[in-house]
Write an enzyme that holds these catalytic residues in place. Structure first.
Site, PDB file in Angstrom:
ATOM      1  N   LYS A 126      15.443 -13.270  75.137  1.00  0.00           N
ATOM      2  CA  LYS A 126      15.418 -12.059  75.970  1.00  0.00           C
ATOM      3  C   LYS A 126      14.468 -12.277  77.149  1.00  0.00           C
ATOM      4  O   LYS A 126      13.670 -13.225  77.150  1.00  0.00           O
ATOM      5  CB  LYS A 126      14.981 -10.863  75.128  1.00  0.00           C
TER       6      LYS A 126
ATOM      7  N   TYR B 256     -12.292 -10.674  97.734  1.00  0.00           N
ATOM      8  CA  TYR B 256     -12.290  -9.208  97.893  1.00  0.00           C
ATOM      9  C   TYR B 256     -13.349  -8.574  97.006  1.00  0.00           C
ATOM     10  O   TYR B 256     -13.503  -8.938  95.842  1.00  0.00           O
ATOM     11  CB  TYR B 256     -10.923  -8.645  97.499  1.00  0.00           C
TER      12      TYR B 256
HETATM   13  C1  LIG Z   1      11.382 -10.079  70.673  1.00  0.00           C
HETATM   14  C2  LIG Z   1      11.914  -9.972  69.291  1.00  0.00           C
HETATM   15  C3  LIG Z   1      11.746 -11.028  68.388  1.00  0.00           C
HETATM   16  C4  LIG Z   1      10.918 -12.260  68.715  1.00  0.00           C
HETATM   17  O1  LIG Z   1       9.553 -11.966  68.593  1.00  0.00           O
HETATM   18  P1  LIG Z   1       8.437 -13.103  68.821  1.00  0.00           P
HETATM   19  O2  LIG Z   1       7.153 -12.416  68.507  1.00  0.00           O
HETATM   20  O3  LIG Z   1       8.519 -13.481  70.258  1.00  0.00           O
HETATM   21  O4  LIG Z   1       8.776 -14.204  67.911  1.00  0.00           O
HETATM   22  C5  LIG Z   1      12.339 -10.924  67.144  1.00  0.00           C
HETATM   23  N1  LIG Z   1      13.037  -9.811  66.797  1.00  0.00           N
HETATM   24  C6  LIG Z   1      13.209  -8.769  67.631  1.00  0.00           C
HETATM   25  C7  LIG Z   1      13.978  -7.583  67.174  1.00  0.00           C
HETATM   26  C8  LIG Z   1      12.645  -8.807  68.897  1.00  0.00           C
HETATM   27  O5  LIG Z   1      12.802  -7.776  69.727  1.00  0.00           O
END
Ligand SMILES: *Cc1c(COP(=O)(O)O)cnc(C)c1O
Length: 362
Positions: free
Chosen positions: A35, A258
């Site tokens: 994702k 800054y």
């Molecule tokens: C993002 C996600 C994962 C992966 O999580 P990590 O901590 O990056 O391993 C697994 N299951 C779901 C439902 C997620 O949204």
């Protein structure tokens, strides 16, 4: 010559981390979570290194489309399922497995039906309290889905709120909740389950289920604050590199950047690095955040600005204009920068800016 900043994506590290995930999964199916554009690494870039995974897990239909366009033929799990009835056509067309986490989605399926067989993962809430059905809803949901021609419940899944916690009850309580939910007398479920993210996969072997969903570990950052990625045998996939673009010496009492946040205690040689918050470097990084400059660690001094940061070159006297810099990667773990900035490696890699050129290696 282009501005010297560069993100390098190391596919051999990604393959290595996938192998680590598979070792921990001990034969269970591995959904590689990609994702958010593969956690900022670029979906199309990482796919060649994920060929050994059993499926991809992501959120956006357009990312699913991109994965199919890139030739990914294995399963794709849509982690939040479909958002509208119109999405169901795309889900069918791309042959996706959809998470069903709320009644509105069941209703959409009932009203619209499915033209081709659809596999769904039913999500249960075990204490995260974002998405998922509660225990008392499960029997009805399974019954309603079971009555729909073409819809097949392929697994029950959950996502833990505290899989990275060293306290055993933080995982055993939701796990007991999950077990109670799926064994409720009217819904007794004996099919597959999908439970573990990276933290649970690495640290909670009792809660893996039949398929696992590692994300962050594939990219070589830690899922657990306080434990280095290297301690899990993970290798960094993203290296953010740049160069020193200017050098100056300031006298004691002179400030830099800054707000004049940092003031030299003595005459100090400073390097200006071509990397700022518009590249994805966290603006909140404090003085002292480590920056690798040509083999030495030069601490950040002064406020991070849009296109530049300044570093104290006292410990890197040979550094000069053009010297190589690593902001994070092999020499400075992304988790170290994240910790200094009060965040997690996840956020930094996802925030790599589109203006940063990317080079893929391995
Ligand atoms: C993002 C996600 C994962 C992966 O999580 P990590 O901590 O990056 O391993 C697994 N299951 C779901 C439902 C997620 O949204």
């Amino acid at each position: 010559m282009p501005r010297p900043i560069l993100a390098q994506i190391d596919l051999s590290a990604l393959r290595h981390n996938l192998a680590v995930a598979q070792r921990h999964a001990r034969g269970r199916a591995v959904w590689a979570v990609v994702k958010a554009n593969a956690y900022g690494h670029g979906l199309e870039r990482v796919l060649p290194a994920l060929a050994g995974a059993d499926g991809l897990a992501l959120l956006d239909l357009d990312e699913a489309q991109r994965a199919r366009d890139s030739g990914w033929r294995k399963p794709i799990l849509l982690l939040e399922g479909f958002f509208s009835p119109a999405d169901l056509r795309v889900v069918a067309q791309l042959n996706l497995t959809a998470v069903v986490h709320q009644h509105e989605q069941v209703l959409m399926l009932e009203r619209q039906g499915v033209a081709v067989p659809l596999e769904v993962y039913v999500k249960l809430n075990t204490g995260m309290n974002r998405l998922g059905f509660n225990a008392d809803e499960l029997p009805t949901v399974l019954q309603r889905l079971g009555a729909l021609p073409g819809v097949q419940v392929a697994a029950l899944m959950t996502h833990f709120a505290n899989a990275d916690s060293p306290r055993a009850q933080d995982v055993s309580t939701p796990l007991q909740r999950f077990a109670a939910q799926i064994s409720a007398p009217v819904s007794a479920w004996t099919g597959p389950t999908s439970l573990a993210n990276s933290a649970a996969l690495l640290m909670q072997p009792q809660v893996h289920g039949h398929s696992v969903r590692p994300g962050i570990m594939l990219y070589g950052a830690t899922p657990a604050s306080g434990r280095a990625a290297a301690s899990f045998d993970l290798q960094p996939v993203m290296r953010l590199r740049s160069q020193i673009l200017a050098v100056r010496t300031v006298a004691a009492g002179e400030a830099v950047g800054y707000g004049s946040r940092w003031v030299a205690q003595r005459s100090t040689r400073l390097g200006v690095v071509a990397c700022g918050y518009a590249d994805g470097y966290p603006r909140v990084a404090p003085d002292g955040t480590p920056v690798w400059v040509d083999g030495r660690i030069a601490p950040l001094v002064g406020q991070v600005s849009m296109d530049m940061i300044t570093v104290d070159l006292t410990s890197a006297p040979e550094a000069t204009v053009g010297s190589p810099v690593e902001l994070w990667g092999e020499q400075v773990p992304i988790d170290t920068v994240a910790e200094r900035a009060g965040t997690v490696g996840y956020e930094l890699m996802c925030a790599l800016a589109p203006r940063v050129p990317v080079q893929v290696n391995g």
